[in-house]
Design a protein around this motif. Structure first.
Motif, PDB file in Angstrom:
ATOM      1  N   ASP A  16      -8.948  -3.260  -1.890  1.00 56.28           N
ATOM      2  CA  ASP A  16      -7.818  -3.815  -2.635  1.00 56.28           C
ATOM      3  C   ASP A  16      -8.177  -5.135  -3.329  1.00 56.28           C
ATOM      4  OD1 ASP A  16      -5.373  -2.880  -3.364  1.00 56.28           O
ATOM      5  OD2 ASP A  16      -4.242  -3.915  -1.820  1.00 56.28           O
ATOM      6  N   SER A  17      -8.979  -5.961  -2.682  1.00 60.31           N
ATOM      7  CA  SER A  17      -9.330  -7.238  -3.295  1.00 60.31           C
ATOM      8  C   SER A  17     -10.210  -7.045  -4.527  1.00 60.31           C
ATOM      9  CB  SER A  17     -10.025  -8.146  -2.273  1.00 60.31           C
ATOM     10  OG  SER A  17     -11.164  -7.528  -1.730  1.00 60.31           O
TER      11      SER A  17
ATOM     12  N   VAL B 209     -14.665   3.187  -8.030  1.00 62.31           N
ATOM     13  CA  VAL B 209     -15.575   3.194  -6.883  1.00 62.31           C
ATOM     14  C   VAL B 209     -14.907   2.581  -5.656  1.00 62.31           C
ATOM     15  CG1 VAL B 209     -17.676   2.153  -5.936  1.00 62.31           C
ATOM     16  CG2 VAL B 209     -17.733   3.239  -8.178  1.00 62.31           C
ATOM     17  N   VAL B 210     -14.347   1.376  -5.806  1.00 61.01           N
ATOM     18  CA  VAL B 210     -13.782   0.698  -4.632  1.00 61.01           C
ATOM     19  C   VAL B 210     -12.489   1.366  -4.169  1.00 61.01           C
ATOM     20  CG1 VAL B 210     -14.883  -1.517  -5.085  1.00 61.01           C
ATOM     21  CG2 VAL B 210     -12.643  -1.065  -6.078  1.00 61.01           C
ATOM     22  N   PHE B 211     -11.728   1.951  -5.100  1.00 64.13           N
ATOM     23  CA  PHE B 211     -10.557   2.733  -4.688  1.00 64.13           C
ATOM     24  C   PHE B 211     -10.997   3.918  -3.838  1.00 64.13           C
ATOM     25  CE2 PHE B 211      -7.692   6.329  -5.233  1.00 64.13           C
ATOM     26  CZ  PHE B 211      -6.471   5.771  -4.896  1.00 64.13           C
ATOM     27  N   SER B 212     -12.046   4.605  -4.268  1.00 66.69           N
ATOM     28  CA  SER B 212     -12.521   5.797  -3.562  1.00 66.69           C
ATOM     29  C   SER B 212     -13.139   5.456  -2.213  1.00 66.69           C
ATOM     30  CB  SER B 212     -13.537   6.542  -4.432  1.00 66.69           C
ATOM     31  OG  SER B 212     -12.955   6.933  -5.662  1.00 66.69           O
ATOM     32  N   LEU B 213     -13.631   4.222  -2.056  1.00 65.14           N
ATOM     33  CA  LEU B 213     -14.187   3.797  -0.777  1.00 65.14           C
ATOM     34  C   LEU B 213     -13.116   3.445   0.238  1.00 65.14           C
ATOM     35  CD1 LEU B 213     -17.139   1.471  -1.885  1.00 65.14           C
ATOM     36  CD2 LEU B 213     -17.323   3.704  -0.774  1.00 65.14           C
ATOM     37  N   GLY B 214     -11.961   2.970  -0.229  1.00 62.94           N
ATOM     38  CA  GLY B 214     -10.951   2.473   0.695  1.00 62.94           C
ATOM     39  C   GLY B 214      -9.569   3.042   0.495  1.00 62.94           C
ATOM     40  N   PHE B 215      -8.858   2.555  -0.515  1.00 61.89           N
ATOM     41  CA  PHE B 215      -7.457   2.921  -0.669  1.00 61.89           C
ATOM     42  C   PHE B 215      -7.241   4.348  -1.140  1.00 61.89           C
ATOM     43  CE2 PHE B 215      -5.517  -1.113   0.264  1.00 61.89           C
ATOM     44  CZ  PHE B 215      -4.206  -0.762   0.544  1.00 61.89           C
ATOM     45  N   GLY B 216      -8.297   5.053  -1.527  1.00 60.42           N
ATOM     46  CA  GLY B 216      -8.150   6.469  -1.846  1.00 60.42           C
ATOM     47  C   GLY B 216      -8.005   7.323  -0.601  1.00 60.42           C
ATOM     48  N   PRO B 217      -9.038   7.349   0.264  1.00 57.36           N
ATOM     49  CA  PRO B 217      -8.974   8.241   1.435  1.00 57.36           C
ATOM     50  C   PRO B 217      -8.272   7.674   2.658  1.00 57.36           C
ATOM     51  CG  PRO B 217     -11.156   7.249   1.268  1.00 57.36           C
ATOM     52  CD  PRO B 217     -10.384   6.796   0.049  1.00 57.36           C
ATOM     53  N   ILE B 218      -8.346   6.362   2.888  1.00 55.07           N
ATOM     54  CA  ILE B 218      -7.950   5.823   4.195  1.00 55.07           C
ATOM     55  C   ILE B 218      -6.449   5.921   4.474  1.00 55.07           C
ATOM     56  CG2 ILE B 218      -7.895   3.706   5.606  1.00 55.07           C
ATOM     57  CD1 ILE B 218     -10.700   3.092   4.585  1.00 55.07           C
ATOM     58  N   PRO B 219      -5.541   5.691   3.513  1.00 53.74           N
ATOM     59  CA  PRO B 219      -4.127   5.907   3.839  1.00 53.74           C
ATOM     60  C   PRO B 219      -3.843   7.317   4.341  1.00 53.74           C
ATOM     61  CG  PRO B 219      -4.292   4.635   1.827  1.00 53.74           C
ATOM     62  CD  PRO B 219      -5.689   5.063   2.173  1.00 53.74           C
ATOM     63  N   TRP B 220      -4.534   8.326   3.794  1.00 59.14           N
ATOM     64  CA  TRP B 220      -4.334   9.702   4.251  1.00 59.14           C
ATOM     65  C   TRP B 220      -4.923   9.894   5.645  1.00 59.14           C
ATOM     66  CZ3 TRP B 220      -0.830  12.067   1.599  1.00 59.14           C
ATOM     67  CH2 TRP B 220      -0.687  11.808   0.232  1.00 59.14           C
ATOM     68  N   ILE B 221      -6.052   9.226   5.946  1.00 54.58           N
ATOM     69  CA  ILE B 221      -6.624   9.296   7.299  1.00 54.58           C
ATOM     70  C   ILE B 221      -5.649   8.712   8.308  1.00 54.58           C
ATOM     71  CG2 ILE B 221      -8.474   8.446   8.801  1.00 54.58           C
ATOM     72  CD1 ILE B 221     -10.294   8.345   6.347  1.00 54.58           C
TER      73      ILE B 221
ATOM     74  N   THR C  69      -2.606  -6.100 -10.975  1.00 55.31           N
ATOM     75  CA  THR C  69      -3.447  -7.070 -10.258  1.00 55.31           C
ATOM     76  C   THR C  69      -2.652  -7.757  -9.153  1.00 55.31           C
ATOM     77  OG1 THR C  69      -4.779  -7.516 -12.233  1.00 55.31           O
ATOM     78  CG2 THR C  69      -4.839  -9.161 -10.472  1.00 55.31           C
ATOM     79  N   GLY C  70      -1.452  -8.244  -9.500  1.00 55.03           N
ATOM     80  CA  GLY C  70      -0.603  -8.923  -8.520  1.00 55.03           C
ATOM     81  C   GLY C  70      -0.243  -8.020  -7.352  1.00 55.03           C
ATOM     82  N   ILE C  71       0.020  -6.743  -7.646  1.00 52.77           N
ATOM     83  CA  ILE C  71       0.362  -5.787  -6.586  1.00 52.77           C
ATOM     84  C   ILE C  71      -0.825  -5.591  -5.639  1.00 52.77           C
ATOM     85  CG2 ILE C  71       0.933  -3.370  -6.123  1.00 52.77           C
ATOM     86  CD1 ILE C  71       2.559  -3.422  -8.757  1.00 52.77           C
ATOM     87  N   CYS C  72      -2.040  -5.532  -6.185  1.00 53.26           N
ATOM     88  CA  CYS C  72      -3.230  -5.373  -5.337  1.00 53.26           C
ATOM     89  C   CYS C  72      -3.444  -6.603  -4.451  1.00 53.26           C
ATOM     90  CB  CYS C  72      -4.464  -5.125  -6.197  1.00 53.26           C
ATOM     91  SG  CYS C  72      -4.537  -3.479  -6.935  1.00 53.26           S
ATOM     92  N   VAL C  73      -3.148  -7.790  -4.972  1.00 51.09           N
ATOM     93  CA  VAL C  73      -3.264  -9.006  -4.157  1.00 51.09           C
ATOM     94  C   VAL C  73      -2.282  -8.946  -2.985  1.00 51.09           C
ATOM     95  CG1 VAL C  73      -2.899 -11.510  -4.122  1.00 51.09           C
ATOM     96  CG2 VAL C  73      -4.129 -10.448  -6.028  1.00 51.09           C
ATOM     97  N   ILE C  74      -1.041  -8.548  -3.260  1.00 47.29           N
ATOM     98  CA  ILE C  74      -0.040  -8.421  -2.190  1.00 47.29           C
ATOM     99  C   ILE C  74      -0.469  -7.352  -1.192  1.00 47.29           C
ATOM    100  CG2 ILE C  74       2.369  -7.832  -1.685  1.00 47.29           C
ATOM    101  CD1 ILE C  74       3.061  -8.878  -4.506  1.00 47.29           C
ATOM    102  N   GLY C  75      -1.058  -6.257  -1.698  1.00 45.18           N
ATOM    103  CA  GLY C  75      -1.538  -5.195  -0.818  1.00 45.18           C
ATOM    104  C   GLY C  75      -2.635  -5.675   0.114  1.00 45.18           C
ATOM    105  N   THR C  76      -3.517  -6.533  -0.375  1.00 40.84           N
ATOM    106  CA  THR C  76      -4.578  -7.090   0.469  1.00 40.84           C
ATOM    107  C   THR C  76      -3.988  -7.909   1.606  1.00 40.84           C
ATOM    108  OG1 THR C  76      -6.041  -7.210  -1.467  1.00 40.84           O
ATOM    109  CG2 THR C  76      -6.677  -8.489   0.462  1.00 40.84           C
ATOM    110  N   ILE C  77      -2.979  -8.704   1.300  1.00 42.02           N
ATOM    111  CA  ILE C  77      -2.303  -9.514   2.326  1.00 42.02           C
ATOM    112  C   ILE C  77      -1.623  -8.602   3.345  1.00 42.02           C
ATOM    113  CG2 ILE C  77      -0.475 -11.207   2.735  1.00 42.02           C
ATOM    114  CD1 ILE C  77      -1.073 -12.284  -0.104  1.00 42.02           C
TER     115      ILE C  77
END
Length: 498
Positions: free
Chosen positions: A339-340, A378-390, A440-448
């Motif tokens: 997310d960051s 790339v970074v979406f596919s590493l983290g926020f793509g698969p992990i919420p479903w896991i 961008t702002g939404i991704c920052v909030i998501g990281t928090i």
């Protein structure tokens, strides 16, 4: 020396002591079942990418049917709306007739949808076909992660969980490539073969042992677990933990009331909805669906069809890398990095369009949108793509897993529909720069949110995850002890109330 012992111990009513030879379970059957179960996700991926090659063909002057730009927008978006409709009953159905049976049954609406699209003569028929296909897409997004999380050994649960997103990305890329046939009806006929392959291959897999226990089918659950772990693996200690966890969840009536009234499941539900919210509001679907348009606006010389294939390849490779990392690095760290860095990419993309819209010379940095979009994917596919479903399959006990997964997935799909429909309106009214800065702002909030709320679930069974969510110790404890003669045993300790 072997044997089982019932011991007494202070602070516990009963200790069940089991011998352990530290043998590893067989991973092959688990990987096979996960791969076959997620062929449904592969099929879903072809539905997602179908619009990219098909809509230009349908909008040609000699096309039958002829589709306007507005109709094309609805054809693209109605898949997400259908997925929203299909997600909620899928969880309920999976709790009643089983995970495997539900997944096999989804081959039918997938197949019917492609036939409706292949034989369509009007935009209305395409609308209906896309909604029917979308309902199956939404259903498979609920049940496949549920099935995989229930069959997987905790050591490989994360890797197997990424199969869902990986198969989607492979399906998307396959749709792009097959779309080169240049005929929308031939394309639909080719893709209609995939649901048949899905049904024929997956129907031979066992049912989830967790589901079988929830229906008091102990012997069938043992056979299922033995198949997934291999014939030489001693399943007794794992079965004891599974039975105890299933017994606890069956004592509490499942459903939406239990989900919202129980503090532990309510917290898990908050985490699941939060992850789905930040997954979709990151702007991922807008970036993927409008990749060609983004490159064209940025003045890229890469044709939009080529750009889509490049992004598809990048997404597949990155998601595959995620399968290697998720059980090593852990869920939390990948989500935080994902997310960051997405926030950084979108911020840079917004700055580029701000310069472009204000007539600055950007010729020296024309590579920026390509690098930003590729890195974002790339970074979406590493983290926020698969992990919420896991984590959707990891956070909930069996009695509420169906309804929780269904509501969270439905929520994800309706957000996807909203973002996809709103993106073009946002860029028209706010400009590309402001639009990307909003994401961008939404991704920052998501990281928090991830940093504050999301627990690490890597390598933990359901009891341990529920214990951490509740802040209370579990009534089951597993200890490894070694005797003087070197014999290692596992002690499963039940802490029962007085």
């Amino acid at each position: 020396m072997s044997g089982r012992y019932i011991l007494r111990e202070e602070n516990s009513r009963t200790i069940l002591r089991l011998p352990s030879d530290n043998s590893e379970s067989s991973k092959g059957p688990q990987y096979l079942a996960a791969a076959l179960a997620t062929i449904g996700a592969f099929v879903a991926g072809t539905f997602m990418s179908w619009t990219s090659p098909a809509l230009p063909l349908l909008q040609a002057n000699n096309s039958v049917p002829y589709i306007t730009s507005e109709e094309g927008s609805w054809i693209g978006s109605l898949l997400n709306l259908g997925a929203f409709i299909g997600a909620i009953p899928a969880g309920i159905l999976a709790d009643h007739i089983g995970r495997r049976t539900t997944l096999c049954g989804l081959a039918v609406p997938f197949f019917i949808s492609w036939l409706m699209i292949a034989f369509c003569s009007s935009a209305l028929e395409l609308y209906v076909g896309r909604i029917v296909g979308g309902m199956a897409v939404g259903a498979v997004s609920v049940v496949a992660p549920m099935y995989i999380s229930e069959l997987a050994d905790s050591k490989v649960r994360g890797a197997l969980g990424t199969f869902f997103q990986l198969q989607i990305t492979v399906g998307i890329l396959f749709g792009y490539l097959v779309g080169m046939v240049g005929d929308h009806r031939v394309l639909a006929f080719i893709l209609s073969v995939l649901p048949v392959v899905y049904f024929v291959s997956f129907i031979w897999m066992p049912e989830s042992p967790v589901y079988l226990l929830s229906k008091d089918k102990l012997n069938e659950a043992k056979r299922s677990l033995q198949w997934f772990r291999g014939s030489k693996y001693d399943i007794e200690d794992e079965m004891v933990r599974m039975v105890e966890s299933s017994g606890d969840s069956q004592k509490r009536k499942g459903g939406l009331g239990e989900l919202l009234s129980n503090p532990v499941t309510r917290k898990a539900f908050t985490i699941a909805l939060g992850l789905m919210t930040f997954q979709q509001l990151s702007g991922i679907n807008a970036v993927i669906f409008y990749t060609g348009q983004i490159f064209d606006l940025a003045g890229s010389s890469i044709p939009s069809t080529t750009a889509c294939i490049i992004i598809g390849v990048v997404q597949v490779i990155a998601t595959y890398v995620s399968t290697l990392l998720v059980d090593r690095a852990g869920r939390r760290i990948l989500l935080l990095i994902s997310d960051s860095v997405m926030a950084l990419c979108l911020g840079v993309l917004g700055a580029y369009f701000h310069l472009l819209n204000n007539n600055y010379d950007t010729s020296d940095v024309s590579w920026v949108p390509i690098v930003s979009v590729a890195t974002f994917i790339v970074v979406f596919s590493l983290g926020f793509g698969p992990i919420p479903w896991i984590m959707l399959g990891e956070l909930f006990p069996a009695n509420v897993k169906g309804i929780a997964s269904a509501v969270a997935a439905a929520f994800s799909w309706i957000l996807s529909f909203a973002v996809t429909k709103a993106f073009q309106n946002m860029t028209s009214s706010l400009g590309e720069d402001i639009t990307f800065w909003v994401f961008t702002g939404i991704c920052v909030i998501g990281t928090i949110f991830v940093f504050v709320m999301v627990p690490e679930t890597k390598g933990k069974d359901l009891n341990k995850i529920q214990e951490e969510l509740s802040g209370k110790p579990s009534n089951v404890e597993l200890k490894m002890v070694e005797s003087d003669d070197g014999l290692k045993t596992e002690k499963i300790i039940f802490h029962l109330p007085d």
